[in-house]
Design a protein around this motif. Sequence first.
Motif, PDB file in Angstrom:
ATOM      1  N   CYS A 198      48.161  31.001  48.544  1.00 55.48           N
ATOM      2  CA  CYS A 198      48.467  31.969  47.402  1.00 55.48           C
ATOM      3  C   CYS A 198      48.944  33.162  47.788  1.00 55.48           C
ATOM      4  CB  CYS A 198      46.843  32.799  46.601  1.00 55.48           C
ATOM      5  SG  CYS A 198      45.917  33.524  48.314  1.00 55.48           S
ATOM      6  N   GLY A 199      49.086  33.122  48.696  1.00 56.63           N
ATOM      7  CA  GLY A 199      50.285  34.308  49.300  1.00 56.63           C
ATOM      8  C   GLY A 199      49.491  34.989  50.029  1.00 56.63           C
ATOM      9  N   LEU A 200      48.342  35.873  50.361  1.00 52.64           N
ATOM     10  CA  LEU A 200      47.157  36.899  50.485  1.00 52.64           C
ATOM     11  C   LEU A 200      47.383  36.181  52.420  1.00 52.64           C
ATOM     12  CD1 LEU A 200      44.539  37.368  48.621  1.00 52.64           C
ATOM     13  CD2 LEU A 200      46.271  39.057  48.664  1.00 52.64           C
ATOM     14  N   SER A 201      47.074  37.533  52.751  1.00 51.98           N
ATOM     15  CA  SER A 201      47.144  36.665  54.850  1.00 51.98           C
ATOM     16  C   SER A 201      45.749  36.281  54.431  1.00 51.98           C
ATOM     17  CB  SER A 201      47.352  38.119  55.022  1.00 51.98           C
ATOM     18  OG  SER A 201      45.468  38.661  55.287  1.00 51.98           O
ATOM     19  N   GLY A 202      45.305  34.967  55.844  1.00 53.43           N
ATOM     20  CA  GLY A 202      44.410  35.367  56.073  1.00 53.43           C
ATOM     21  C   GLY A 202      44.618  33.542  55.883  1.00 53.43           C
ATOM     22  N   THR A 203      43.928  32.154  56.227  1.00 51.28           N
ATOM     23  CA  THR A 203      44.297  30.967  55.984  1.00 51.28           C
ATOM     24  C   THR A 203      43.504  30.811  55.009  1.00 51.28           C
ATOM     25  OG1 THR A 203      41.887  29.939  56.979  1.00 51.28           O
ATOM     26  CG2 THR A 203      43.506  30.590  58.500  1.00 51.28           C
ATOM     27  N   TYR A 204      43.937  28.980  55.053  1.00 52.42           N
ATOM     28  CA  TYR A 204      43.782  28.979  53.421  1.00 52.42           C
ATOM     29  C   TYR A 204      41.802  28.535  53.228  1.00 52.42           C
ATOM     30  CZ  TYR A 204      42.086  25.047  49.882  1.00 52.42           C
ATOM     31  OH  TYR A 204      41.263  24.377  49.356  1.00 52.42           O
ATOM     32  N   ALA A 205      40.959  28.468  54.306  1.00 51.54           N
ATOM     33  CA  ALA A 205      39.238  28.290  54.326  1.00 51.54           C
ATOM     34  C   ALA A 205      38.911  29.587  54.588  1.00 51.54           C
ATOM     35  CB  ALA A 205      39.434  28.299  56.196  1.00 51.54           C
ATOM     36  N   GLU A 206      39.642  30.427  54.984  1.00 55.19           N
ATOM     37  CA  GLU A 206      39.378  32.148  54.799  1.00 55.19           C
ATOM     38  C   GLU A 206      39.590  32.720  53.219  1.00 55.19           C
ATOM     39  OE1 GLU A 206      40.412  33.712  59.049  1.00 55.19           O
ATOM     40  OE2 GLU A 206      41.781  33.490  57.769  1.00 55.19           O
ATOM     41  N   CYS A 207      40.759  32.591  52.321  1.00 56.55           N
ATOM     42  CA  CYS A 207      40.791  32.890  51.324  1.00 56.55           C
ATOM     43  C   CYS A 207      40.094  31.952  50.035  1.00 56.55           C
ATOM     44  CB  CYS A 207      42.665  33.351  51.248  1.00 56.55           C
ATOM     45  SG  CYS A 207      43.002  33.949  50.099  1.00 56.55           S
ATOM     46  N   CYS A 208      41.795  31.348  49.897  1.00 52.65           N
ATOM     47  CA  CYS A 208      41.006  30.044  47.857  1.00 52.65           C
ATOM     48  C   CYS A 208      40.090  28.967  48.044  1.00 52.65           C
ATOM     49  CB  CYS A 208      42.214  29.941  47.823  1.00 52.65           C
ATOM     50  SG  CYS A 208      43.247  31.090  46.983  1.00 52.65           S
ATOM     51  N   ALA A 260      28.049  33.811  32.173  1.00 52.73           N
ATOM     52  CA  ALA A 260      27.349  33.652  33.328  1.00 52.73           C
ATOM     53  C   ALA A 260      27.699  34.619  34.197  1.00 52.73           C
ATOM     54  CB  ALA A 260      27.233  32.472  33.083  1.00 52.73           C
ATOM     55  N   GLY A 261      28.775  35.227  34.499  1.00 48.69           N
ATOM     56  CA  GLY A 261      28.498  36.753  35.410  1.00 48.69           C
ATOM     57  C   GLY A 261      30.532  35.295  36.175  1.00 48.69           C
ATOM     58  N   ALA A 262      30.262  34.758  36.075  1.00 48.95           N
ATOM     59  CA  ALA A 262      31.682  34.164  36.823  1.00 48.95           C
ATOM     60  C   ALA A 262      32.918  34.551  36.042  1.00 48.95           C
ATOM     61  CB  ALA A 262      31.185  32.637  37.302  1.00 48.95           C
ATOM     62  N   TRP A 263      34.111  34.804  36.069  1.00 44.43           N
ATOM     63  CA  TRP A 263      35.512  34.441  35.914  1.00 44.43           C
ATOM     64  C   TRP A 263      36.497  33.072  36.149  1.00 44.43           C
ATOM     65  CZ3 TRP A 263      37.126  38.826  33.970  1.00 44.43           C
ATOM     66  CH2 TRP A 263      37.327  39.714  34.580  1.00 44.43           C
ATOM     67  N   VAL A 264      36.417  33.085  34.765  1.00 41.10           N
ATOM     68  CA  VAL A 264      37.200  31.846  34.067  1.00 41.10           C
ATOM     69  C   VAL A 264      38.605  32.300  33.290  1.00 41.10           C
ATOM     70  CG1 VAL A 264      34.827  30.654  33.905  1.00 41.10           C
ATOM     71  CG2 VAL A 264      35.734  31.286  32.167  1.00 41.10           C
ATOM     72  N   TYR A 265      39.488  30.947  33.647  1.00 38.12           N
ATOM     73  CA  TYR A 265      40.258  31.254  32.555  1.00 38.12           C
ATOM     74  C   TYR A 265      40.192  30.938  31.097  1.00 38.12           C
ATOM     75  CZ  TYR A 265      44.552  29.618  30.914  1.00 38.12           C
ATOM     76  OH  TYR A 265      45.961  28.972  30.868  1.00 38.12           O
ATOM     77  N   VAL A 266      40.960  31.486  30.718  1.00 37.44           N
ATOM     78  CA  VAL A 266      41.069  31.609  29.250  1.00 37.44           C
ATOM     79  C   VAL A 266      42.140  30.624  28.708  1.00 37.44           C
ATOM     80  CG1 VAL A 266      40.298  32.167  26.476  1.00 37.44           C
ATOM     81  CG2 VAL A 266      39.266  33.103  28.850  1.00 37.44           C
ATOM     82  N   ASP A 267      43.452  31.142  28.543  1.00 37.82           N
ATOM     83  CA  ASP A 267      44.484  31.022  28.697  1.00 37.82           C
ATOM     84  C   ASP A 267      45.136  31.396  28.958  1.00 37.82           C
ATOM     85  OD1 ASP A 267      44.315  33.231  27.157  1.00 37.82           O
ATOM     86  OD2 ASP A 267      44.372  32.425  24.665  1.00 37.82           O
ATOM     87  N   GLY A 268      46.113  31.353  28.190  1.00 41.91           N
ATOM     88  CA  GLY A 268      48.136  32.098  28.695  1.00 41.91           C
ATOM     89  C   GLY A 268      49.061  32.329  27.596  1.00 41.91           C
ATOM     90  N   GLU A 269      49.539  32.650  27.712  1.00 44.05           N
ATOM     91  CA  GLU A 269      50.705  32.986  27.295  1.00 44.05           C
ATOM     92  C   GLU A 269      52.017  33.468  27.849  1.00 44.05           C
ATOM     93  OE1 GLU A 269      51.142  37.564  25.424  1.00 44.05           O
ATOM     94  OE2 GLU A 269      50.118  36.547  24.041  1.00 44.05           O
ATOM     95  N   PHE A 270      53.766  32.745  27.842  1.00 46.36           N
ATOM     96  CA  PHE A 270      54.737  32.510  28.550  1.00 46.36           C
ATOM     97  C   PHE A 270      55.541  34.274  27.887  1.00 46.36           C
ATOM     98  CE2 PHE A 270      53.086  28.522  27.919  1.00 46.36           C
ATOM     99  CZ  PHE A 270      53.127  27.666  29.720  1.00 46.36           C
ATOM    100  N   PRO A 271      55.848  35.360  28.486  1.00 42.29           N
ATOM    101  CA  PRO A 271      56.499  36.324  27.975  1.00 42.29           C
ATOM    102  C   PRO A 271      57.686  36.259  27.687  1.00 42.29           C
ATOM    103  CG  PRO A 271      55.785  36.488  30.168  1.00 42.29           C
ATOM    104  CD  PRO A 271      54.815  35.387  29.349  1.00 42.29           C
ATOM    105  N   ALA A 307      40.040  38.747  38.286  1.00 41.55           N
ATOM    106  CA  ALA A 307      40.063  37.548  37.897  1.00 41.55           C
ATOM    107  C   ALA A 307      41.046  37.165  38.649  1.00 41.55           C
ATOM    108  CB  ALA A 307      40.410  38.070  36.521  1.00 41.55           C
ATOM    109  N   GLU A 308      42.177  38.189  39.178  1.00 41.87           N
ATOM    110  CA  GLU A 308      42.971  38.180  39.946  1.00 41.87           C
ATOM    111  C   GLU A 308      42.961  36.721  41.618  1.00 41.87           C
ATOM    112  OE1 GLU A 308      46.513  40.105  43.106  1.00 41.87           O
ATOM    113  OE2 GLU A 308      45.645  41.196  41.886  1.00 41.87           O
ATOM    114  N   ALA A 309      41.786  37.293  41.315  1.00 35.42           N
ATOM    115  CA  ALA A 309      41.316  35.864  43.259  1.00 35.42           C
ATOM    116  C   ALA A 309      40.849  34.847  42.219  1.00 35.42           C
ATOM    117  CB  ALA A 309      40.222  36.800  43.400  1.00 35.42           C
TER     118      ALA A 309
END
Length: 164
Positions: free
Chosen positions: A11-21, A114-125, A33-35
Amino acid sequence: MAVMSTRNCPCGLSGTYAECCGRFHAGAAAPTAEALMRSRYSAFVQGDAGYLLRTWHPRTRPGRLDLDPGTRWTGLEILGTVDGSAFHATGVVEFRASYRGGALRERSRFERVAGAWVYVDGEFPEGRAAPPGARGRGRGARRGAGSEGGATAPGCRVPGARRP
């Protein structure tokens, strides 16, 4: 599905995959939402269709998702966010995801269920109906990746879909 643990997170953030995503893929809830968007990008890189489906809003989620193992994701750039913090019920993340041969720019909408972030949809600007190499439609959504009016991300296909 590829497994990463000690290398940098896709994802580009510092840290290992295990520590991050990786912790979100293992079941921890994304705090923003960004996370969640970053973790979904990492799931595309990892080929983790199960995580993508689990973090998709029930109202717009396709019944099945096939990822193309030949797609090589090469980078993620966050272009902007609106809301999407612990204090919000909705959020928007605009990003550019690069893959070998091109890039996908999307403005993704997220909600809490139920308190958790979920992806709804997207558009292509950028005005394209679908990014290069995209195919598929899912049930119930209005637009964006895997949805009725839009397309899936490159390397992703919702089985049984017609080409847009």
